[in-house]
Motif scaffolding. Sequence first.
Motif, PDB file in Angstrom:
ATOM      1  N   PHE A   8      85.078 -44.691   4.270  1.00 18.95           N
ATOM      2  CA  PHE A   8      85.078 -44.367   2.849  1.00 18.95           C
ATOM      3  C   PHE A   8      84.951 -45.635   2.001  1.00 18.95           C
ATOM      4  CE2 PHE A   8      87.223 -43.619  -1.203  1.00 18.95           C
ATOM      5  CZ  PHE A   8      86.563 -42.478  -1.638  1.00 18.95           C
ATOM      6  N   ILE A   9      85.745 -46.653   2.338  1.00 17.74           N
ATOM      7  CA  ILE A   9      85.726 -47.904   1.572  1.00 17.74           C
ATOM      8  C   ILE A   9      84.373 -48.598   1.701  1.00 17.74           C
ATOM      9  CG2 ILE A   9      86.713 -50.240   1.460  1.00 17.74           C
ATOM     10  CD1 ILE A   9      89.420 -48.922   2.270  1.00 17.74           C
ATOM     11  N   LEU A  10      83.873 -48.717   2.930  1.00 12.92           N
ATOM     12  CA  LEU A  10      82.587 -49.384   3.140  1.00 12.92           C
ATOM     13  C   LEU A  10      81.429 -48.617   2.499  1.00 12.92           C
ATOM     14  CD1 LEU A  10      83.062 -50.571   6.827  1.00 12.92           C
ATOM     15  CD2 LEU A  10      83.144 -51.971   4.744  1.00 12.92           C
ATOM     16  N   SER A  11      81.496 -47.295   2.520  1.00  8.53           N
ATOM     17  CA  SER A  11      80.456 -46.490   1.877  1.00  8.53           C
ATOM     18  C   SER A  11      80.500 -46.669   0.368  1.00  8.53           C
ATOM     19  CB  SER A  11      80.640 -45.021   2.237  1.00  8.53           C
ATOM     20  OG  SER A  11      80.564 -44.838   3.616  1.00  8.53           O
ATOM     21  N   GLY A  12      81.697 -46.778  -0.169  1.00  9.19           N
ATOM     22  CA  GLY A  12      81.837 -47.035  -1.605  1.00  9.19           C
ATOM     23  C   GLY A  12      81.244 -48.381  -1.987  1.00  9.19           C
ATOM     24  N   ILE A  13      81.490 -49.379  -1.141  1.00 11.44           N
ATOM     25  CA  ILE A  13      80.920 -50.708  -1.378  1.00 11.44           C
ATOM     26  C   ILE A  13      79.394 -50.646  -1.315  1.00 11.44           C
ATOM     27  CG2 ILE A  13      80.704 -53.035  -0.419  1.00 11.44           C
ATOM     28  CD1 ILE A  13      83.681 -52.757   0.441  1.00 11.44           C
ATOM     29  N   LEU A  14      78.857 -49.928  -0.324  1.00 13.60           N
ATOM     30  CA  LEU A  14      77.403 -49.766  -0.202  1.00 13.60           C
ATOM     31  C   LEU A  14      76.834 -49.086  -1.442  1.00 13.60           C
ATOM     32  CD1 LEU A  14      74.737 -49.872   1.383  1.00 13.60           C
ATOM     33  CD2 LEU A  14      75.387 -47.693   2.426  1.00 13.60           C
ATOM     34  N   PHE A  15      77.511 -48.062  -1.937  1.00 11.44           N
ATOM     35  CA  PHE A  15      77.040 -47.327  -3.115  1.00 11.44           C
ATOM     36  C   PHE A  15      77.003 -48.249  -4.335  1.00 11.44           C
ATOM     37  CE2 PHE A  15      77.665 -44.705  -6.885  1.00 11.44           C
ATOM     38  CZ  PHE A  15      76.628 -43.799  -6.737  1.00 11.44           C
ATOM     39  N   VAL A  16      78.093 -48.966  -4.571  1.00  8.67           N
ATOM     40  CA  VAL A  16      78.158 -49.869  -5.730  1.00  8.67           C
ATOM     41  C   VAL A  16      77.118 -50.978  -5.596  1.00  8.67           C
ATOM     42  CG1 VAL A  16      79.629 -51.557  -6.907  1.00  8.67           C
ATOM     43  CG2 VAL A  16      80.567 -49.348  -6.233  1.00  8.67           C
ATOM     44  N   SER A  17      76.963 -51.517  -4.397  1.00  9.66           N
ATOM     45  CA  SER A  17      75.986 -52.581  -4.165  1.00  9.66           C
ATOM     46  C   SER A  17      74.562 -52.093  -4.427  1.00  9.66           C
ATOM     47  CB  SER A  17      76.111 -53.083  -2.726  1.00  9.66           C
ATOM     48  OG  SER A  17      75.096 -53.978  -2.424  1.00  9.66           O
ATOM     49  N   ALA A  18      74.219 -50.932  -3.904  1.00  7.09           N
ATOM     50  CA  ALA A  18      72.869 -50.392  -4.104  1.00  7.09           C
ATOM     51  C   ALA A  18      72.614 -50.097  -5.572  1.00  7.09           C
ATOM     52  CB  ALA A  18      72.673 -49.134  -3.268  1.00  7.09           C
ATOM     53  N   LEU A  19      73.622 -49.564  -6.244  1.00  3.69           N
ATOM     54  CA  LEU A  19      73.480 -49.252  -7.668  1.00  3.69           C
ATOM     55  C   LEU A  19      73.295 -50.529  -8.484  1.00  3.69           C
ATOM     56  CD1 LEU A  19      73.471 -46.814  -9.559  1.00  3.69           C
ATOM     57  CD2 LEU A  19      75.926 -47.134  -9.853  1.00  3.69           C
ATOM     58  N   THR A  20      74.058 -51.561  -8.155  1.00  3.88           N
ATOM     59  CA  THR A  20      73.941 -52.848  -8.851  1.00  3.88           C
ATOM     60  C   THR A  20      72.568 -53.469  -8.630  1.00  3.88           C
ATOM     61  OG1 THR A  20      76.309 -53.203  -8.544  1.00  3.88           O
ATOM     62  CG2 THR A  20      74.993 -55.122  -9.107  1.00  3.88           C
ATOM     63  N   LYS A  21      72.105 -53.452  -7.391  1.00  2.00           N
ATOM     64  CA  LYS A  21      70.779 -54.011  -7.094  1.00  2.00           C
ATOM     65  C   LYS A  21      69.684 -53.235  -7.809  1.00  2.00           C
ATOM     66  CE  LYS A  21      71.934 -56.006  -2.631  1.00  2.00           C
ATOM     67  NZ  LYS A  21      71.757 -55.909  -1.181  1.00  2.00           N
TER      68      LYS A  21
END
Length: 165
Positions: free
Chosen positions: A51-64
């Motif tokens: 859950f935590i790593l997926s959240g990080i991936l989501f925020v990272s992709a959105l930021t990029k």
Amino acid sequence: MHENKLVDLYSALFLIVLSIVLYTSTLSFKQISASKIGSDFLPQVVAIALFILSGILFVSALTKWRKEKKLKEEVTGKQKEVKEKLDYTLVLISLVLIAVYLVLIPVLGFLLSTAGYLFIQIYLISTPEKRSPIKFAIVSIIVSVSVYWVFKNVFFLMLPAGILG
């Protein structure tokens, strides 16, 4: 939206939902020992980490994606084709590496298999300018030994020893 960022966003959302489903399914596990750490503990830890790593991936992709949108750099069709082809090749190589890793765990053991897999995977996904085999080897060994130690001394679970016996 760039196609890779869209895939990252959808993948992250899927994994977030999957981690919630996994966690809630562990709540129905029966306690079969008197220990405080039951059969539900490790799956819950994995679900929370996912859950935590997926959240990080989501925020990272959105930021990029937002940065790309602001810059609006255009890549020629040929360059884009080559990059996408390279991305798919890396995915296929990674899948093959995972399969080889799973086959080698019983033979070589967790420590050697994991260290080798991590080294090769990190080397493949790094850019040529940032490749540092010595750093990759150190990280791979430290992560493998740390995970092995935690499983053995904290969770009291044995991982395959392989040729190290």
